[in-house]
Design a protein around this motif. Structure first.
Motif, short mmCIF file in Angstrom:
data_model
loop_
_atom_site.label_atom_id
_atom_site.label_comp_id
_atom_site.label_asym_id
_atom_site.label_seq_id
_atom_site.Cartn_x
_atom_site.Cartn_y
_atom_site.Cartn_z
N GLY A 152 35.43 50.06 44.55
CA GLY A 152 36.80 50.32 44.44
C GLY A 152 37.24 48.66 43.89
N ASP A 153 36.93 47.66 43.30
CA ASP A 153 37.73 47.10 42.38
C ASP A 153 37.99 47.66 41.24
N LEU A 154 38.72 46.86 40.57
CA LEU A 154 38.81 47.34 39.13
C LEU A 154 38.42 46.24 38.25
N LEU A 155 37.75 46.81 36.97
CA LEU A 155 37.29 45.87 36.63
C LEU A 155 38.04 45.81 34.85
N TYR A 156 38.63 44.43 34.83
CA TYR A 156 39.29 44.14 33.94
C TYR A 156 37.94 43.28 32.35
N VAL A 157 38.80 42.74 31.34
CA VAL A 157 37.86 42.44 30.30
C VAL A 157 38.85 41.72 29.80
N SER A 158 38.40 40.26 29.81
CA SER A 158 39.52 39.46 28.42
C SER A 158 39.59 39.63 27.08
N GLY A 159 40.52 39.54 26.28
CA GLY A 159 40.09 39.92 24.82
C GLY A 159 40.53 40.71 24.34
N ALA A 214 42.19 33.03 42.47
CA ALA A 214 43.03 33.70 43.01
C ALA A 214 42.71 35.38 43.17
N CYS A 215 41.80 35.71 41.84
CA CYS A 215 41.42 36.83 42.61
C CYS A 215 40.41 37.62 42.55
N ALA A 216 39.64 37.35 42.05
CA ALA A 216 38.77 37.63 40.78
C ALA A 216 37.66 38.43 41.75
N SER A 217 36.76 39.20 42.04
CA SER A 217 35.32 39.10 43.55
C SER A 217 34.48 38.95 42.94
N ALA A 218 34.16 39.56 41.14
CA ALA A 218 33.18 38.69 40.69
C ALA A 218 33.63 38.80 39.36
N ALA A 219 32.94 37.58 38.83
CA ALA A 219 32.88 36.95 37.05
C ALA A 219 31.94 37.29 36.18
N ASP A 273 27.88 38.60 21.80
CA ASP A 273 28.44 37.04 21.02
C ASP A 273 30.75 37.11 21.30
N ASP A 274 31.02 37.96 22.19
CA ASP A 274 32.08 38.14 22.66
C ASP A 274 32.43 36.58 23.50
N TYR A 275 31.74 36.18 24.32
CA TYR A 275 32.80 35.36 25.24
C TYR A 275 33.85 35.63 25.85
N GLU A 276 34.44 36.84 26.37
CA GLU A 276 34.97 37.69 26.89
C GLU A 276 34.90 37.11 28.71
N ILE A 277 35.56 37.13 28.78
CA ILE A 277 35.27 37.71 30.38
C ILE A 277 35.55 38.68 30.54
N LEU A 278 34.90 39.06 31.60
CA LEU A 278 34.31 40.45 33.08
C LEU A 278 34.89 39.76 33.82
N CYS A 279 36.00 40.47 34.67
CA CYS A 279 35.99 40.77 36.28
C CYS A 279 35.97 41.60 36.54
N ALA A 280 35.93 41.51 38.15
CA ALA A 280 36.20 42.73 39.23
C ALA A 280 37.55 41.82 39.72
N VAL A 281 38.37 42.44 40.32
CA VAL A 281 39.27 41.99 40.95
C VAL A 281 40.27 43.64 42.40
N PRO A 282 39.71 42.84 43.07
CA PRO A 282 40.88 43.98 44.55
C PRO A 282 41.66 44.80 43.87
N PRO A 283 41.86 45.83 44.31
CA PRO A 283 43.25 46.72 43.14
C PRO A 283 44.54 45.59 44.00
N ALA A 284 44.22 45.70 45.88
CA ALA A 284 45.74 44.58 46.15
C ALA A 284 46.48 43.59 45.69
N LYS A 285 45.21 42.35 44.72
CA LYS A 285 45.05 41.66 43.46
C LYS A 285 45.33 41.47 42.36
N ALA A 286 45.46 43.16 41.44
CA ALA A 286 45.58 43.70 40.10
C ALA A 286 46.60 42.73 39.52
N GLU A 287 47.78 43.11 40.70
CA GLU A 287 49.27 42.99 39.73
C GLU A 287 49.43 41.43 39.41
#
Length: 333
Positions: A152-159, A214-219, A273-287
């Protein structure tokens, strides 16, 4: 006149030392963690013509070595405290080369408030090798771990993803190690320069620390390719992922190259070689996550969701069809 080790350290590295480094005159550094904090440690080794080209500018080599370690700290939501450097110099190094290396290292360390604490310098028959151990701190219990993503967590990447892998191909051509890739003709000179710079000098996303804490469950940071690193995070968490690349986190340059050669998608998604951040965020904390990232000036893009392990990983191509990859990530072995 050749410098001995003590003179080399005093000339090039003592000016970079923080207070905990004790002027680089002792056998060890001394570091007091902030009150109520835990220490986060990470180490990465870089070898010439494996992680960088021996012909790369020495300042860029130094800055990259520090950046890849700081990227690990960023993914753990840690504040940098300092670093240790081990430098193995092959025959033929020059004072000019070492001065450029130290200058690049000092500028990168100063920009991230991460001073040199100590280390070692040795001779080697080759190739040039260096290792950095970076130390950071988090409030007790505040480190964001790789294992922690929940269905149920949402997946995000930076950059953006894949720029460095394309930049590596362009850099090889610059050094005469092959012809320019055919897709390069579709890119402006500015776009090509941007891709090469993404390869030469990654930017650790330390600005995301507050948002992750504050928001990520994993990264984790994306060092060996989005696909392989994402699967590593899902395995650690006992989950799977659904990743939708129909609105992919690709730069304008990568998108232009992909329009010329659709087969580049695997290199972009798996090249590393991206060195960006991958993380999982619960939907309630996405905003809140998106808001904190915006305040920090770091772009983040949703790419999918965490699923139960039983569903298996699913990657959707820009056209909507399921994707399979021959090689999911960079590996030394």
């Amino acid at each position: 006149m050749a410098l001995d080790e003590a003179e080399l350290i005093a000339r090039y590295f003592t000016p970079l030392a923080g207070a905990g480094g004790l002027g680089l005159r002792d056998d060890a550094a001394l570091l007091a963690p902030p009150p109520g904090a835990e220490i986060v440690l990470t180490a990465d080794a870089l070898v010439a013509d494996v992680h960088f080209f021996a012909a790369d500018p020495p300042g860029r080599i130094a800055a990259k070595a520090l950046a890849v370690n700081l990227s690990d700290l960023a993914a753990k939501a840690a504040e940098p405290l300092g670093f240790l450097l081990t430098l193995a110099l092959p025959p033929g190094w020059t004072p000019d080369w070492l001065e450029g290396f130290a200058q690049g290292l000092g500028e990168a360390a100063g920009a991230q408030a991460c001073p040199l604490l100590g280390g070692d310098t040795v001779a080697t028959p080759g190739p040039l090798s260096l290792s950095i151990t970076a130390l950071g701190s988090v409030p007790a219990g505040g480190m964001v771990r790789r294992a922690g993503a929940k269905p149920g967590d949402l997946l995000y990447v930076s950059g953006t993803i894949g720029d460095a892998a394309l930049g590596l191909a362009l850099r090889r051509a610059e050094l005469g190690q092959g012809p320019p890739p055919e897709w390069a003709a579709a890119l402006s000179s500015e776009q090509q320069e941007t891709l090469v710079n993404r390869y030469l000098q990654p930017q650790p996303r330390l600005g995301l620390r507050a948002a992750l804490r504050a928001c990520a469950s994993a990264a984790m940071d994306i060092s060996d390719g989005l696909v392989g690193d994402l699967r590593a995070m899902m395995r650690a968490s006992g989950t799977s992922a659904r990743v939708d690349l129909r609105e992919p986190p690709f730069s304008a340059a990568a998108s232009a190259a992909l329009r010329v050669d659709a087969s580049l998608l695997e290199r972009i998604a798996c090249g590393g070689d991206d060195y960006e951040i991958l993380c999982a965020v619960p939907p309630a904390k996405a905003e809140r996550f998106a808001s904190l990232a915006a305040e920090a000036g770091v772009a983040v893009v949703p790419i999918g969701s965490v699923e139960p392990a039983s569903r298996g990983d699913l990657f959707l191509a820009p056209g909507g069809e399921p994707l399979a990859f021959r090689r999911e990530r960079f590996s030394h072995f």
